[in-house]
Design an enzyme around this catalytic site. Sequence first.
Site, PDB file in Angstrom:
ATOM      1  N   HIS A 111       3.906  17.656 -16.218  1.00 16.58           N
ATOM      2  CA  HIS A 111       5.045  18.127 -16.997  1.00 16.58           C
ATOM      3  C   HIS A 111       5.497  19.442 -16.359  1.00 16.58           C
ATOM      4  CE1 HIS A 111       2.622  15.877 -19.983  1.00 16.58           C
ATOM      5  NE2 HIS A 111       3.782  15.530 -20.513  1.00 16.58           N
ATOM      6  N   ASP A 137       3.483  22.474 -17.231  1.00 14.96           N
ATOM      7  CA  ASP A 137       2.087  22.466 -16.787  1.00 14.96           C
ATOM      8  C   ASP A 137       1.956  23.313 -15.527  1.00 14.96           C
ATOM      9  OD1 ASP A 137       1.595  20.516 -18.717  1.00 14.96           O
ATOM     10  OD2 ASP A 137       1.858  18.871 -17.297  1.00 14.96           O
TER      11      ASP A 137
END
Length: 441
Positions: A106, A109
């Site tokens: 993501h 992240d």
Amino acid sequence: MALIGNREYYKGIGEIRYEGKESDNPLAFKYYNPDQLVAGKTMREHLKFAVAYWHTFCGVGADPFGPGTQDFPWDRHSDPIDAAKAKADAAFEFITKMGFDYYCFHDYDLVREAESFSESESRLHTIVDYLKDKMKASKVKLLWGTANCFSNARYMNGAATNPDFNVLARAGGQVKLALDATIALNGENYVFWGGREGYMSLLNTNIKRELDHMGRFLATARDYARKKGFKGTFFIEPKPMEPMKHQYDFDAATVVGFLNQYGLQDDFKLNLEVNHATLANHTMQHEMEVAAANGMLGSIDANRGDYQNGWDTDQFPNNITEVTEAMITFLQAGGLQGGGINFDAKIRRNSTDLADVFYAHIGGADTFARGLLIADKILTSSPYTSLREKRYASFDTGKGLEFEEGKLDLNDLYDIAKINGEIPLQSGKQELFENIINQYI
């Protein structure tokens, strides 16, 4: 193996190698032999293992009743860019030591989201440039990227389905940046997981309007990426609920219908997750069969749920029967279309050593490799396939074949029923099929 980065985080652990099922080495594969041929491809080609950035390098073991228990050294940097670079160093060290070819992420992240959209964009650009160098040095590739449009409070009522247009627009901006990052890193696919795309209460929800908005949002994202030269596949990841009471991407069949309704079926396929399947009261094999039947079996998030807990526990796969049955469908469908097998799984809260994440991924890879081997033997050496085909033999010739070809109308079926009279029962032999699975396991 040369270390990728300036610091070794997983000290004392070298490259994980295949040693066979007789090995007692906990840091060795027992079944996953990357170069072994199975059904015409190597295991590496079939499985395309990927490491989930969010669980493996961001998840610290927090739960609703307490903070994290895993103290990652890369999280000790106060500067977000320094922390992101340290995390990338640790990530690529781990992935290369595991011998895997892919990772997934993501957007946030990779680097902590900033207080402003512009600063978040700047941080993403910086870390993407750093990741380019890591990928070039390690030969690790990006299986898919995605945007986290569910964690921030602004998305409490959804992203693409939010009743506030300004929130939808913010999600669009975030998806654009995530697509840009994926394209810049030569990502092979892009995933949409609608974690907040659904409702908590129907009393304040206009389902039709929200579904229309989601369909238009996905088409807009697709069109942007195609204009930017992205040739990969877009995936939708079904999940029935949690965090929402009901999510619009409930299961494979629901998503297939949605994609066809909004004209997205040519660009989108499904990224299926084991734990999401069980939360929808399905097996993973069921979800894969539905996707394969519609030409949409795209990718897999590998994990399992806890059979006593009714939520998304994201444990590493170890149920060999469950995985073997899924791999039968995998092989019969000719594998995945574009995607791979991403370990969307996390070590348990009380697993606090850095080595534990190696044990977890080794076990997960071995489970899928073993399931692949068993499924191949079942399909090539057992009566499974012939028994299954025999159940439908009446459609291979005569009137049954004419029906499949669309040559019979309802009056024809009436005439045949009248001639046939009562029909003898045909056993489904379910127990025999189950015995075959167990025999080859």
